[in-house]
Design an enzyme around this catalytic site. Sequence first.
Site, PDB file in Angstrom:
ATOM      1  N   LYS A   1     -38.126 -13.419 -43.797  1.00 12.51           N
ATOM      2  CA  LYS A   1     -37.245 -12.312 -44.183  1.00 12.51           C
ATOM      3  C   LYS A   1     -35.808 -12.746 -44.189  1.00 12.51           C
ATOM      4  O   LYS A   1     -35.413 -13.699 -43.501  1.00 12.51           O
ATOM      5  CB  LYS A   1     -37.414 -11.098 -43.253  1.00 12.51           C
ATOM      6  CG  LYS A   1     -37.100 -11.332 -41.766  1.00 12.51           C
ATOM      7  CD  LYS A   1     -35.628 -11.263 -41.376  1.00 12.51           C
ATOM      8  CE  LYS A   1     -35.394 -11.503 -39.897  1.00 12.51           C
ATOM      9  NZ  LYS A   1     -34.004 -11.816 -39.558  1.00 12.51           N
TER      10      LYS A   1
ATOM     11  N   ASP B   1     -39.166  -7.934 -34.960  1.00 13.97           N
ATOM     12  CA  ASP B   1     -39.287  -8.283 -36.384  1.00 13.97           C
ATOM     13  C   ASP B   1     -40.738  -8.420 -36.843  1.00 13.97           C
ATOM     14  O   ASP B   1     -40.987  -8.656 -38.029  1.00 13.97           O
ATOM     15  CB  ASP B   1     -38.573  -9.613 -36.672  1.00 13.97           C
ATOM     16  CG  ASP B   1     -37.056  -9.489 -36.598  1.00 13.97           C
ATOM     17  OD1 ASP B   1     -36.547  -8.349 -36.594  1.00 13.97           O
ATOM     18  OD2 ASP B   1     -36.390 -10.537 -36.558  1.00 13.97           O
TER      19      ASP B   1
END
Length: 308
Positions: free
Chosen positions: A9, A140
């Site tokens: 990401k 995350d």
Amino acid sequence: MITVRVPAKVNVQLGVGGLRADGFHDLANVFFAVALGDEVTASAAGPGEGVTLTCSGPDAAVVPLDDSNLAARAARLLAARHGIADPDVRLHIDKAIPVAGGMAGGSADGAAALVACDALWQLDTPAATLLELAAELGSDVPFALLGGVALGRGRGEILDPLPVTGTFHWVFAVADGGLSTPAVFRECDRLREEAGTGSRDTDVPTPDADPGLLAALADGDAVALAGALANDLQSAALSLRPSLAATLRAGTEAGALGALVSGSGPTCAFLAKDAEAAAAVAEALRASGTCRTAHATYGPVPGARVQP
Ligand code: C5P
């Protein structure tokens, strides 16, 4: 044998609120999944073999293969949820995501291991339970399951998918050595104290997603997105690693539309006009001497998925 592909990401917006009593910061975290990714393979192991971990790829030597690895922790956590006390599985990580680079590589492997073990052990864990286990593993990890583009609130684990049009082209400049995420958050707090604004959640307003940035994503407008890129951890990452300023400058001079530090760094992210421009920016960065290597890629892409 089950292989799961999982994306890295970049945070196109990382708004960081004040330090909470539990040691985390409330975020307005716009996650964006890119095609640069890892593959985690789970294969059956004999009884009593336990959870074993191997790793391949150019940076395999710096991946911790002990119990701190989120892939191993994910396998054990999933097993425990299903009442399996001592799970047996061989996990192999084929690593392409920079290690300790601010691209959630460890979190990605945790998410991939959840999906791979769920399939190998034929557990059919509901998606909501997988997301819950993911949040337990790290802030995350849930996004690595989801992929695409999403707004993360709370410490980043409360996710809402965001609409996005088309494909955006990215370049990632990989630094020598990683940065510790807790250390970068601590430096952010220290800089806020030094500036006199305070660093607690009682001092710093809770951040919000930028409506202009959300519109740029929904419209597929790379120029507008480039202008809206924002990372509240960037000054902390630059304070700990001043050489990143030269990396950001090199990519911008090579024609990137926008540049920022990815998450807690030290990887730097560059948004390009199209695939051709991204390849040129990556080439220029590799030649600049301001990073170890650079990868051109694109997104958004889906989250952790079993490969056919
Ligand atoms: O959730 P995760 O284990 O990935 O977080 C690692 C560390 O990063 C936390 O222990 C904390 O120091 C910092 N962090 C934070 N605020 C967040 C997410 C992470 O301060 N929202």
